[in-house]
Scaffold this active site. Structure first.
Site, PDB file in Angstrom:
ATOM      1  N   ASN A 107      -2.404   6.033  12.820  1.00 27.96           N
ATOM      2  CA  ASN A 107      -1.444   4.949  13.025  1.00 27.96           C
ATOM      3  C   ASN A 107      -2.203   3.632  13.050  1.00 27.96           C
ATOM      4  OD1 ASN A 107       1.066   3.694  13.792  1.00 27.96           O
ATOM      5  ND2 ASN A 107       0.334   3.617  15.907  1.00 27.96           N
ATOM      6  N   HIS A 109      -1.959   0.030  15.124  1.00 24.83           N
ATOM      7  CA  HIS A 109      -1.275  -0.606  16.256  1.00 24.83           C
ATOM      8  C   HIS A 109      -1.706  -2.075  16.310  1.00 24.83           C
ATOM      9  CE1 HIS A 109       0.688  -0.979  20.104  1.00 24.83           C
ATOM     10  NE2 HIS A 109      -0.400  -1.572  20.564  1.00 24.83           N
ATOM     11  N   ASP A 145      -0.522   5.389  21.803  1.00 19.95           N
ATOM     12  CA  ASP A 145      -1.560   4.413  21.426  1.00 19.95           C
ATOM     13  C   ASP A 145      -2.908   4.669  22.104  1.00 19.95           C
ATOM     14  OD1 ASP A 145       0.363   3.092  19.863  1.00 19.95           O
ATOM     15  OD2 ASP A 145       1.021   1.882  21.566  1.00 19.95           O
TER      16      ASP A 145
HETATM   17  C1  GRF Z   1       2.773  -3.365  11.450  1.00 14.80           C
HETATM   18  O1  GRF Z   1       2.686  -4.599  12.084  1.00 14.80           O
HETATM   19  C2  GRF Z   1       2.233  -2.308  12.364  1.00 14.80           C
HETATM   20  O2  GRF Z   1       1.256  -2.781  13.235  1.00 14.80           O
HETATM   21  C3  GRF Z   1       3.435  -1.893  13.125  1.00 14.80           C
HETATM   22  O3  GRF Z   1       4.480  -1.998  12.205  1.00 14.80           O
HETATM   23  C4  GRF Z   1       4.196  -2.969  11.237  1.00 14.80           C
HETATM   24  C5  GRF Z   1       4.397  -2.394   9.875  1.00 14.80           C
HETATM   25  O4  GRF Z   1       4.510  -3.346   8.881  1.00 14.80           O
HETATM   26  N1  GRF Z   1       3.230  -0.589  13.688  1.00 14.80           N
HETATM   27  P1  GRF Z   1       4.817  -2.914   7.393  1.00 14.80           P
HETATM   28  O5  GRF Z   1       6.113  -2.107   7.368  1.00 14.80           O
HETATM   29  O6  GRF Z   1       3.673  -2.102   6.895  1.00 14.80           O
HETATM   30  O7  GRF Z   1       4.986  -4.199   6.655  1.00 14.80           O
END
Ligand code: GRF
Length: 215
Positions: A107, A109, A145
């Site tokens: 993931n 974060h 997280d």
């Molecule tokens: C990112 O800011 C990530 O940190 C969070 O969701 C957002 C995803 O953005 N978990 P995208 O859909 O890849 O533009």
């Protein structure tokens, strides 16, 4: 070929990075499928445009988290991926799901973990008067997280930053570190054993950091 499955809920700008880096040959992998829990996620269009199979699994059609997660796991397994990437997937995943994909689920974060787990990370960094903020790519474990961090990206916080301007800068660094972490995993440079990371055979005790100098 190293196979990825990418899970999204929204815009999919991180997904686009994976598509682009694979297209240029920087990441040696293929995206076997993009799965969204939201039928209207823009990332689905990005996937279709790139000729990647898409699946919509609408969580609203399920009676509970467990049954949704079971179906999701089955669909993912049907693609036999090496790595499952959460890229803006806005669902908390059950312990059973996370355990099933242990060491294969990552993931991103939007904070410098272990700082600011959970939501509203940009606001919290601003309220605390932090000088820097960023994003972390990490393995997913049942605790939110909290999995081993693979790579972090730092950005400066500027005096006139708003939540939006800071979020935009963090997104920029996400687009640099997420493809890099996936590249390392795909080409075997990065391995994890008993929660310890090895980068090109060297044990790493604190995650590598990339800093965005101007943004
Ligand atoms: C990112 O800011 C990530 O940190 C969070 O969701 C957002 C995803 O953005 N978990 P995208 O859909 O890849 O533009």
């Amino acid at each position: 070929m190293y196979k990825l499955v990418v899970l999204i809920s929204g815009s999919g700008s991180n997904l686009q990075q994976f598509i682009d880096h694979i297209e240029t040959g920087d990441i040696d992998a293929e995206i076997a499928a993009v799965i969204s829990n939201r039928p209207d996620a823009y990332g689905l269009q990005r996937a279709e445009k790139a000729g990647i199979p898409t699946v919509v699994l609408d969580h609203k059609q399920f009676i509970d988290r467990q049954s949704f997660d079971q179906s999701l796991a089955q669909i993912i397994d049907s693609f036999t991926p090496d790595l499952i990437i959460l890229a803006g997937f806005m669902r908390i995943l059950s312990d059973a799901f996370v355990t099933h994909f242990s060491n294969k689920l990552i993931n991103i974060h939007p904070s410098l973990l272990p700082k600011y787990k959970g939501l509203h990370t940009h606001r919290r960094a601003l309220e605390n008067g932090d000088q820097e903020h960023g994003a972390s790519v990490h393995f997913v474990i049942p605790e939110l997280d909290a999995g081993t961090v693979i790579l972090q990206g730092k950005v400066p916080i500027k005096a006139d930053d708003s939540e939006d301007s800071l979020a935009e800068r963090v997104h920029k660094i996400e687009h640099i570190i997420y493809p890099k972490a996936v590249k390392w995993l795909a080409n075997g440079d990065l391995k994890v054993k008993d929660n310890i990371l090895f980068l090109k055979g060297e044990k790493i005790t604190s995650p590598p950091v990339i800093t965005l100098e101007d943004g």
